[in-house]
Design a protein around this motif. Structure first.
Motif, PDB file in Angstrom:
ATOM      1  N   ILE A 275       0.833  -1.204   0.000  1.00  0.00           N
ATOM      2  CA  ILE A 275       0.000   0.000   0.000  1.00  0.00           C
ATOM      3  C   ILE A 275       0.868   1.254   0.000  1.00  0.00           C
ATOM      4  CG2 ILE A 275      -1.584   1.344   1.446  1.00  0.00           C
ATOM      5  CD1 ILE A 275      -2.945  -1.301   2.180  1.00  0.00           C
ATOM      6  N   ASP A 276       1.947   1.233   0.767  1.00  0.00           N
ATOM      7  CA  ASP A 276       2.862   2.383   0.774  1.00  0.00           C
ATOM      8  C   ASP A 276       3.431   2.626  -0.615  1.00  0.00           C
ATOM      9  OD1 ASP A 276       2.436   2.756   3.451  1.00  0.00           O
ATOM     10  OD2 ASP A 276       4.198   1.612   4.081  1.00  0.00           O
ATOM     11  N   HIS A 277       3.818   1.554  -1.290  1.00  0.00           N
ATOM     12  CA  HIS A 277       4.382   1.674  -2.633  1.00  0.00           C
ATOM     13  C   HIS A 277       3.341   2.223  -3.612  1.00  0.00           C
ATOM     14  CE1 HIS A 277       6.677   0.742  -6.230  1.00  0.00           C
ATOM     15  NE2 HIS A 277       5.622   0.108  -6.705  1.00  0.00           N
ATOM     16  N   LEU A 279       0.756   4.090  -2.956  1.00  0.00           N
ATOM     17  CA  LEU A 279       0.504   5.496  -2.661  1.00  0.00           C
ATOM     18  C   LEU A 279       1.508   6.398  -3.365  1.00  0.00           C
ATOM     19  CD1 LEU A 279      -0.398   5.339   1.139  1.00  0.00           C
ATOM     20  CD2 LEU A 279      -1.818   6.372  -0.646  1.00  0.00           C
ATOM     21  N   VAL A 280       2.767   6.020  -3.274  1.00  0.00           N
ATOM     22  CA  VAL A 280       3.824   6.815  -3.916  1.00  0.00           C
ATOM     23  C   VAL A 280       3.676   6.772  -5.429  1.00  0.00           C
ATOM     24  CG1 VAL A 280       6.313   7.006  -4.273  1.00  0.00           C
ATOM     25  CG2 VAL A 280       5.406   6.498  -1.990  1.00  0.00           C
ATOM     26  N   SER A 281       3.436   5.559  -5.976  1.00  0.00           N
ATOM     27  CA  SER A 281       3.356   5.399  -7.423  1.00  0.00           C
ATOM     28  C   SER A 281       2.172   6.162  -8.009  1.00  0.00           C
ATOM     29  CB  SER A 281       3.243   3.913  -7.760  1.00  0.00           C
ATOM     30  OG  SER A 281       3.049   3.719  -9.136  1.00  0.00           O
ATOM     31  N   LEU A 282       0.993   6.053  -7.384  1.00  0.00           N
ATOM     32  CA  LEU A 282      -0.188   6.727  -7.913  1.00  0.00           C
ATOM     33  C   LEU A 282      -0.095   8.241  -7.739  1.00  0.00           C
ATOM     34  CD1 LEU A 282      -2.973   4.255  -6.729  1.00  0.00           C
ATOM     35  CD2 LEU A 282      -2.173   4.625  -9.065  1.00  0.00           C
ATOM     36  N   ARG A 283       0.549   8.679  -6.686  1.00  0.00           N
ATOM     37  CA  ARG A 283       0.721  10.120  -6.522  1.00  0.00           C
ATOM     38  C   ARG A 283       1.610  10.681  -7.637  1.00  0.00           C
ATOM     39  NH1 ARG A 283       2.060   9.888  -1.615  1.00  0.00           N
ATOM     40  NH2 ARG A 283      -0.002  10.243  -0.723  1.00  0.00           N
ATOM     41  N   THR A 284       2.681   9.938  -7.962  1.00  0.00           N
ATOM     42  CA  THR A 284       3.575  10.363  -9.053  1.00  0.00           C
ATOM     43  C   THR A 284       2.845  10.362 -10.388  1.00  0.00           C
ATOM     44  OG1 THR A 284       5.473   9.445  -7.866  1.00  0.00           O
ATOM     45  CG2 THR A 284       5.735   9.822 -10.238  1.00  0.00           C
ATOM     46  N   ARG A 285       2.010   9.338 -10.594  1.00  0.00           N
ATOM     47  CA  ARG A 285       1.271   9.245 -11.853  1.00  0.00           C
ATOM     48  C   ARG A 285       0.258  10.383 -11.971  1.00  0.00           C
ATOM     49  NH1 ARG A 285      -2.678   4.277 -13.742  1.00  0.00           N
ATOM     50  NH2 ARG A 285      -3.004   5.023 -15.886  1.00  0.00           N
ATOM     51  N   ALA A 286      -0.391  10.742 -10.873  1.00  0.00           N
ATOM     52  CA  ALA A 286      -1.349  11.850 -10.899  1.00  0.00           C
ATOM     53  C   ALA A 286      -0.651  13.157 -11.272  1.00  0.00           C
ATOM     54  CB  ALA A 286      -2.034  11.973  -9.546  1.00  0.00           C
ATOM     55  N   GLN A 287       0.533  13.353 -10.741  1.00  0.00           N
ATOM     56  CA  GLN A 287       1.288  14.563 -11.076  1.00  0.00           C
ATOM     57  C   GLN A 287       1.668  14.579 -12.560  1.00  0.00           C
ATOM     58  OE1 GLN A 287       4.534  14.303  -8.315  1.00  0.00           O
ATOM     59  NE2 GLN A 287       3.308  14.980  -6.552  1.00  0.00           N
ATOM     60  N   ALA A 288       2.073  13.412 -13.084  1.00  0.00           N
ATOM     61  CA  ALA A 288       2.442  13.336 -14.496  1.00  0.00           C
ATOM     62  C   ALA A 288       1.231  13.598 -15.386  1.00  0.00           C
ATOM     63  CB  ALA A 288       3.042  11.975 -14.806  1.00  0.00           C
ATOM     64  N   GLU A 342      -4.184   4.950   9.727  1.00  0.00           N
ATOM     65  CA  GLU A 342      -5.045   4.367  10.759  1.00  0.00           C
ATOM     66  C   GLU A 342      -5.097   2.841  10.659  1.00  0.00           C
ATOM     67  OE1 GLU A 342      -8.774   6.225  10.167  1.00  0.00           O
ATOM     68  OE2 GLU A 342      -8.017   8.267  10.567  1.00  0.00           O
ATOM     69  N   GLN A 343      -4.351   2.292   9.693  1.00  0.00           N
ATOM     70  CA  GLN A 343      -4.257   0.845   9.467  1.00  0.00           C
ATOM     71  C   GLN A 343      -5.624   0.228   9.166  1.00  0.00           C
ATOM     72  OE1 GLN A 343      -1.750  -1.342  12.121  1.00  0.00           O
ATOM     73  NE2 GLN A 343      -0.387   0.393  12.517  1.00  0.00           N
ATOM     74  N   ARG A 344      -6.407   0.988   8.430  1.00  0.00           N
ATOM     75  CA  ARG A 344      -7.662   0.453   7.881  1.00  0.00           C
ATOM     76  C   ARG A 344      -7.332  -0.072   6.480  1.00  0.00           C
ATOM     77  NH1 ARG A 344     -10.951   4.241   6.695  1.00  0.00           N
ATOM     78  NH2 ARG A 344      -9.760   6.101   7.301  1.00  0.00           N
ATOM     79  N   TRP A 345      -6.791  -1.259   6.458  1.00  0.00           N
ATOM     80  CA  TRP A 345      -6.187  -1.789   5.231  1.00  0.00           C
ATOM     81  C   TRP A 345      -7.203  -1.961   4.113  1.00  0.00           C
ATOM     82  CZ3 TRP A 345      -1.471  -0.892   6.312  1.00  0.00           C
ATOM     83  CH2 TRP A 345      -0.969  -1.095   7.597  1.00  0.00           C
ATOM     84  N   ALA A 346      -8.365  -2.472   4.438  1.00  0.00           N
ATOM     85  CA  ALA A 346      -9.380  -2.689   3.395  1.00  0.00           C
ATOM     86  C   ALA A 346      -9.820  -1.365   2.780  1.00  0.00           C
ATOM     87  CB  ALA A 346     -10.583  -3.436   3.979  1.00  0.00           C
ATOM     88  N   ASP A 347     -10.017  -0.342   3.621  1.00  0.00           N
ATOM     89  CA  ASP A 347     -10.426   0.972   3.104  1.00  0.00           C
ATOM     90  C   ASP A 347      -9.330   1.567   2.232  1.00  0.00           C
ATOM     91  OD1 ASP A 347     -12.767   0.706   4.450  1.00  0.00           O
ATOM     92  OD2 ASP A 347     -12.184   1.957   6.153  1.00  0.00           O
ATOM     93  N   ALA A 348      -8.094   1.439   2.671  1.00  0.00           N
ATOM     94  CA  ALA A 348      -6.984   1.991   1.887  1.00  0.00           C
ATOM     95  C   ALA A 348      -6.896   1.310   0.527  1.00  0.00           C
ATOM     96  CB  ALA A 348      -5.672   1.820   2.657  1.00  0.00           C
ATOM     97  N   THR A 349      -7.051   0.009   0.510  1.00  0.00           N
ATOM     98  CA  THR A 349      -6.974  -0.732  -0.752  1.00  0.00           C
ATOM     99  C   THR A 349      -8.101  -0.309  -1.695  1.00  0.00           C
ATOM    100  OG1 THR A 349      -5.975  -2.625   0.374  1.00  0.00           O
ATOM    101  CG2 THR A 349      -6.990  -3.035  -1.763  1.00  0.00           C
ATOM    102  N   ALA A 350      -9.319  -0.174  -1.172  1.00  0.00           N
ATOM    103  CA  ALA A 350     -10.459   0.230  -2.009  1.00  0.00           C
ATOM    104  C   ALA A 350     -10.258   1.638  -2.575  1.00  0.00           C
ATOM    105  CB  ALA A 350     -11.744   0.162  -1.194  1.00  0.00           C
ATOM    106  N   LEU A 351      -9.765   2.551  -1.768  1.00  0.00           N
ATOM    107  CA  LEU A 351      -9.537   3.919  -2.237  1.00  0.00           C
ATOM    108  C   LEU A 351      -8.460   3.966  -3.313  1.00  0.00           C
ATOM    109  CD1 LEU A 351      -9.728   5.743   1.202  1.00  0.00           C
ATOM    110  CD2 LEU A 351     -11.246   6.163  -0.756  1.00  0.00           C
ATOM    111  N   LEU A 352      -7.420   3.184  -3.151  1.00  0.00           N
ATOM    112  CA  LEU A 352      -6.359   3.150  -4.162  1.00  0.00           C
ATOM    113  C   LEU A 352      -6.872   2.574  -5.474  1.00  0.00           C
ATOM    114  CD1 LEU A 352      -3.289   2.084  -2.001  1.00  0.00           C
ATOM    115  CD2 LEU A 352      -3.744   4.336  -2.987  1.00  0.00           C
TER     116      LEU A 352
END
Length: 466
Positions: A275-277, A279-288, A342-352
């Motif tokens: 998930i950390d990876h 987050l970084v990758s999608l943030r970079t892609r959004a900027q591009a 907040e370690q809400r893993w399922a929510d983080a995955t769905a949002l990504l």
């Protein structure tokens, strides 16, 4: 002299198994006198009776004693048959109880009903045997030959009936083989299944402890594991209370649930890193994509300047849609970061996943504008290349349709002829001062799709013919 009272009659025991009447015990003075004379007590008691001829068996030889011996032999044989039948019935009852503990099918219920009916036959045969034993005292001193003969006849008949019922019981036992085998198989599975469930729960609990020791929370996994506790309680209560099939099913459910928790707990550190990876990758892609979206407007300006309205009007909304999608993606990324913290893993995955879908849509729209300009430039410079590409596809399909035939199948020839006509009409649109190059490209693509469909049909039909 006063005789010792005889033991009360017990209807549950055959006469042969009841205690025999004891000899009368002489009074104290008589007993002492006999003892002083040096005679054993029982021998002394027997002497007067032997001389007087009263109170003991008359030792006659001949037919009466022979009949008594035959009757006794018949009694012993009937007792053996009775014991054998009783033992077989007890063993069969254990088998029936094993089946009923596991199987509630119609076949199992039918077997229980048959066993009950067979039990009534066994009771009848046993009653006949006990009545025959009770009816004849073969130890009587005055037993007559005719009475001994009747005893032998009735005891023999009882033994034969016991034997016939035993044969019925043996046949019934043999027919229970499949049901009993199935029940024993399930019982053999029971203990290992319950133990696997317990071990799975223990492994899941240990995995959760290990994850928590690293600082990661696993509240959702802990809740799922806690939900299995009532099932474990029922497993510990045993199959006697809840039934073997239900206990087996419950054990498998607990095992699957606990195993899933264990696997997810062990993978949790890897999931957090993933998930950390992302987050970084999608943030970079959004900027591009934000940078690329800014280039759409110049592309549209060139399309407007050089080509007809039909070539670019469907792209008018791309800049606005791209900007809105990127904005939404960035908002979702912020929410995903909060969920991860907040370690809400399922929510983080769905949002990504939502962010990725938004960026994919934006990427396609932005790319479509650039691709449109590139293709229109190419066809404006040399439309013949697109024409030849489409004609080659048509000719190749026509050759395949004629392979091994003098005339093509109308089902294939008609769409290919229509494709030729459609291509010619598309070529004709290039004439004029402002050709609609985009219409020309979409028409040639449609022609190639039609031709590819015909080729696929021909190959499928010929493959089925083989």
């Amino acid at each position: 002299m006063t005789a010792t009272p005889a033991q009360p009659y017990s209807p549950s025991l055959p006469r042969a198994h009841r205690p025999r009447r004891r000899f009368p015990r002489p009074p104290g003075p008589v007993r002492d006198t006999l003892t002083l004379m040096g005679l054993p007590l029982l021998a002394a008691l027997a002497l007067p009776a032997a001389f007087a001829g009263g109170g003991t068996r008359r030792w006659f030889g001949g037919r009466a004693e022979s009949q008594r011996a035959e009757a006794q032999a018949a009694k012993d044989a009937a007792a053996a048959a009775f014991y054998e039948l009783d033992t077989a019935q007890r063993d069969l009852r254990i088998s029936i109880e094993t089946i009923t503990a596991v199987d509630n099918s119609p076949a199992a219920r039918h077997a229980v009903a048959d066993f009950d009916a067979l039990g009534r036959r066994i009771d009848e045969a046993s009653r006949q045997y006990i009545d025959a034993v009770d009816a004849h005292d073969l130890d009587r001193d005055d037993l007559e030959a005719s009475a001994a003969s009747r005893a032998r006849t009735e005891l023999t008949a009882a033994k034969e009936e016991l034997g016939r019922v035993k044969q019925e019981l043996d046949r019934f036992t043999e027919g229970l083989g499949p049901l009993l085998g199935k029940a024993e198989t399930q019982l053999a599975r029971l203990a290992p299944a319950v133990e696997r469930a317990r071990q799975a729960l223990l492994a899941a609990s240990n995995a959760l402890d290990s994850v928590r020791a690293t600082g990661l929370k696993a509240d959702d996994l802990a809740a799922r594991l806690a939900a299995l506790s009532p099932e474990l309680t029922k497993l510990n209560q045993g199959a006697g209370q809840h039934g073997v099939p239900q206990t087996l099913e419950r054990a498998e459910t607990v095992t699957r649930g606990a195993e899933a928790v264990r696997v997810e707990a062990e993978r949790l550190p890897e999931r957090a890193a993933e998930i950390d990876h992302r987050l970084v990758s999608l943030r970079t892609r959004a900027q591009a994509l934000t940078t690329r979206s800014e280039q759409v407007e110049p592309i549209l300006s060139e399309l407007r300047r050089r080509f007809t309205v039909a070539c670019w009007q469907d792209l008018q909304r791309v800049p606005g849609v791209a900007a809105e999608n990127v904005r939404q993606a960035e908002t979702k990324l912020t929410e995903a970061q909060s969920a991860r913290d907040e370690q809400r893993w399922a929510d983080a995955t769905a949002l990504l996943s939502t962010v990725r879908a938004l960026l994919n849509t934006t990427d396609e729209a932005v790319s479509a504008a650039g691709d449109r300009l590139h293709r229109l430039n190419a066809v404006q410079k040399d439309p013949q290349q697109e024409i030849e590409r489409t004609r080659f596809a048509i000719r190749d399909a026509q050759r395949l349709a004629m392979a091994g035939r003098n005339t093509p199948d109308p089902r294939h020839a008609r769409p290919l002829d229509d494709a030729v006509s459609r291509l010619e009409r598309a070529i004709a649109t290039l004439d004029g001062r402002h050709p609609d190059y985009w219409h020309f490209l979409t028409e040639t693509e449609a022609v190639r799709r039609t031709v590819a469909h015909v080729v696929s049909e021909i190959r499928e039909e010929r493959g089925a013919g083989h």
